[in-house]
Design a protein around this motif. Sequence first.
Motif, PDB file in Angstrom:
ATOM      1  N   GLY A   4       0.806  -1.211   0.000  1.00  0.00           N
ATOM      2  CA  GLY A   4       0.000   0.000   0.000  1.00  0.00           C
ATOM      3  C   GLY A   4       0.838   1.260   0.000  1.00  0.00           C
ATOM      4  N   ARG A   5       1.934   1.274   0.762  1.00  0.00           N
ATOM      5  CA  ARG A   5       2.798   2.456   0.782  1.00  0.00           C
ATOM      6  C   ARG A   5       3.331   2.756  -0.609  1.00  0.00           C
ATOM      7  N   LYS A   6       3.758   1.714  -1.300  1.00  0.00           N
ATOM      8  CA  LYS A   6       4.301   1.925  -2.638  1.00  0.00           C
ATOM      9  C   LYS A   6       3.198   2.335  -3.608  1.00  0.00           C
ATOM     10  N   LEU A   7       2.050   1.696  -3.552  1.00  0.00           N
ATOM     11  CA  LEU A   7       0.965   2.019  -4.478  1.00  0.00           C
ATOM     12  C   LEU A   7       0.510   3.469  -4.308  1.00  0.00           C
ATOM     13  N   PHE A   8       0.305   3.892  -3.066  1.00  0.00           N
ATOM     14  CA  PHE A   8      -0.193   5.241  -2.849  1.00  0.00           C
ATOM     15  C   PHE A   8       0.881   6.289  -3.089  1.00  0.00           C
ATOM     16  N   ALA A   9       2.149   5.903  -3.033  1.00  0.00           N
ATOM     17  CA  ALA A   9       3.217   6.841  -3.355  1.00  0.00           C
ATOM     18  C   ALA A   9       3.313   7.059  -4.860  1.00  0.00           C
ATOM     19  N   ASP A  10       2.999   6.019  -5.637  1.00  0.00           N
ATOM     20  CA  ASP A  10       3.160   6.090  -7.088  1.00  0.00           C
ATOM     21  C   ASP A  10       1.870   6.423  -7.823  1.00  0.00           C
ATOM     22  N   THR A  11       0.723   6.262  -7.174  1.00  0.00           N
ATOM     23  CA  THR A  11      -0.582   6.439  -7.824  1.00  0.00           C
ATOM     24  C   THR A  11      -1.503   7.234  -6.913  1.00  0.00           C
ATOM     25  N   SER A  12      -2.324   8.100  -7.502  1.00  0.00           N
ATOM     26  CA  SER A  12      -3.235   8.897  -6.690  1.00  0.00           C
ATOM     27  C   SER A  12      -4.265   8.006  -6.009  1.00  0.00           C
ATOM     28  N   TYR A  13      -4.780   8.496  -4.899  1.00  0.00           N
ATOM     29  CA  TYR A  13      -5.757   7.744  -4.118  1.00  0.00           C
ATOM     30  C   TYR A  13      -6.973   7.370  -4.970  1.00  0.00           C
ATOM     31  N   ASP A  14      -7.502   8.345  -5.710  1.00  0.00           N
ATOM     32  CA  ASP A  14      -8.719   8.099  -6.479  1.00  0.00           C
ATOM     33  C   ASP A  14      -8.498   7.113  -7.620  1.00  0.00           C
ATOM     34  N   ALA A  15      -7.273   7.031  -8.114  1.00  0.00           N
ATOM     35  CA  ALA A  15      -6.996   6.152  -9.254  1.00  0.00           C
ATOM     36  C   ALA A  15      -6.862   4.690  -8.850  1.00  0.00           C
ATOM     37  N   LEU A  16      -6.737   4.413  -7.547  1.00  0.00           N
ATOM     38  CA  LEU A  16      -6.573   3.040  -7.075  1.00  0.00           C
ATOM     39  C   LEU A  16      -7.914   2.482  -6.597  1.00  0.00           C
ATOM     40  N   SER A  17      -8.250   1.297  -7.049  1.00  0.00           N
ATOM     41  CA  SER A  17      -9.438   0.612  -6.545  1.00  0.00           C
ATOM     42  C   SER A  17      -9.025  -0.460  -5.559  1.00  0.00           C
ATOM     43  N   MET A  18      -9.971  -0.945  -4.800  1.00  0.00           N
ATOM     44  CA  MET A  18      -9.683  -2.044  -3.888  1.00  0.00           C
ATOM     45  C   MET A  18      -9.278  -3.293  -4.661  1.00  0.00           C
ATOM     46  N   ASP A  19      -9.822  -3.479  -5.856  1.00  0.00           N
ATOM     47  CA  ASP A  19      -9.403  -4.601  -6.693  1.00  0.00           C
ATOM     48  C   ASP A  19      -7.927  -4.483  -7.043  1.00  0.00           C
ATOM     49  N   ASP A  20      -7.487  -3.261  -7.396  1.00  0.00           N
ATOM     50  CA  ASP A  20      -6.069  -3.043  -7.713  1.00  0.00           C
ATOM     51  C   ASP A  20      -5.188  -3.377  -6.509  1.00  0.00           C
ATOM     52  N   ILE A  21      -5.603  -2.890  -5.356  1.00  0.00           N
ATOM     53  CA  ILE A  21      -4.808  -3.111  -4.146  1.00  0.00           C
ATOM     54  C   ILE A  21      -4.707  -4.596  -3.829  1.00  0.00           C
ATOM     55  N   ALA A  22      -5.838  -5.284  -3.893  1.00  0.00           N
ATOM     56  CA  ALA A  22      -5.837  -6.717  -3.591  1.00  0.00           C
ATOM     57  C   ALA A  22      -4.971  -7.488  -4.573  1.00  0.00           C
ATOM     58  N   LYS A  23      -5.035  -7.102  -5.847  1.00  0.00           N
ATOM     59  CA  LYS A  23      -4.240  -7.791  -6.867  1.00  0.00           C
ATOM     60  C   LYS A  23      -2.751  -7.622  -6.595  1.00  0.00           C
ATOM     61  N   HIS A  24      -2.331  -6.399  -6.301  1.00  0.00           N
ATOM     62  CA  HIS A  24      -0.907  -6.153  -6.051  1.00  0.00           C
ATOM     63  C   HIS A  24      -0.440  -6.805  -4.755  1.00  0.00           C
ATOM     64  N   ALA A  25      -1.338  -6.877  -3.765  1.00  0.00           N
ATOM     65  CA  ALA A  25      -0.961  -7.484  -2.481  1.00  0.00           C
ATOM     66  C   ALA A  25      -1.038  -9.002  -2.516  1.00  0.00           C
ATOM     67  N   GLY A  26      -1.705  -9.542  -3.539  1.00  0.00           N
ATOM     68  CA  GLY A  26      -1.835 -10.994  -3.647  1.00  0.00           C
ATOM     69  C   GLY A  26      -2.762 -11.587  -2.617  1.00  0.00           C
ATOM     70  N   VAL A  27      -3.804 -10.839  -2.242  1.00  0.00           N
ATOM     71  CA  VAL A  27      -4.777 -11.328  -1.260  1.00  0.00           C
ATOM     72  C   VAL A  27      -6.185 -11.092  -1.799  1.00  0.00           C
ATOM     73  N   ALA A  28      -7.163 -11.721  -1.166  1.00  0.00           N
ATOM     74  CA  ALA A  28      -8.555 -11.506  -1.541  1.00  0.00           C
ATOM     75  C   ALA A  28      -8.998 -10.118  -1.080  1.00  0.00           C
ATOM     76  N   LYS A  29      -9.799  -9.458  -1.896  1.00  0.00           N
ATOM     77  CA  LYS A  29     -10.283  -8.124  -1.553  1.00  0.00           C
ATOM     78  C   LYS A  29     -11.042  -8.128  -0.230  1.00  0.00           C
ATOM     79  N   GLY A  30     -11.786  -9.196   0.031  1.00  0.00           N
ATOM     80  CA  GLY A  30     -12.549  -9.271   1.267  1.00  0.00           C
ATOM     81  C   GLY A  30     -11.675  -9.234   2.507  1.00  0.00           C
ATOM     82  N   LEU A  31     -10.439  -9.736   2.380  1.00  0.00           N
ATOM     83  CA  LEU A  31      -9.523  -9.725   3.527  1.00  0.00           C
ATOM     84  C   LEU A  31      -9.150  -8.290   3.891  1.00  0.00           C
ATOM     85  N   ILE A  32      -8.947  -7.446   2.882  1.00  0.00           N
ATOM     86  CA  ILE A  32      -8.622  -6.040   3.147  1.00  0.00           C
ATOM     87  C   ILE A  32      -9.805  -5.356   3.813  1.00  0.00           C
TER      88      ILE A  32
END
Length: 235
Positions: A4-32
């Motif tokens: 998350g630190r890297k994603l939010f440093a490189d991409t604006s908050y609004d441009a990131l979806s929870m699907d994007d975050i889950a994909k990059h973290a390698g976890v299910a979205k529901g876990l987040i």
Amino acid sequence: MATGRKLFADTSYDALSMDDIAKHAGVAKGLIYYYFKSKRGYYLAIVEESVAELVARAGGETDLPNAERVRRTVDGYLHYAEHHRAAYRTIVTGGVGSDAEVLAIRDAVREELVATIAEGAYGHRSLPPIARLALVGWLSAVEGITLEWIGGLGDDGGDGDGGGSAVGGSAVGGRPDGAELGGRPDRAELGALLVRQLRATLTVIEEFVPECPAPPATEGPFGQRDDLAPVTGSS
């Protein structure tokens, strides 16, 4: 959290979806959602964790003499930025700039660092308004200088302690490699510069607020010869 630190440093908050975050973290979205309730909750947790780590790094070693503690505070700040570049960018520039809670978190780290510098310089954390404004101005310059500096260290590929070389040759803001005379400074050299700038700020504060005298120039880390040692190589 590191993802998350890297994603939010490189991409604006609004441009990131929870699907994007889950994909990059390698976890299910529901876990987040389970742990953080929402994207905003996730972002706030990242900012709070990053801020706590930065403050701990910068404000440690409270048993040192005051002047040495100031120097260690500056070095700790730069060390954190050097080895956790994405997190540092998140604290200083990234994310939800209009969110009052995020702004409060980011302001808190500035207040803590200003108080730490005041304690090291004067032996107390409270400051007259004009002295506080002067130190906030110095810290704002430190933030801009540090962002420029870490921008020239190359991509650290994350927030691990591996970092990169503190002497870089990568292009910054479109400048070609080697464009800067003498190359990019290492952490010791930049720290010496920032401490000297702080010394100048403290001297100006004394002119306006005599009850806040600058530490004597001969006192260790504020002494001119000592501060130039990392730059000139003198002992």
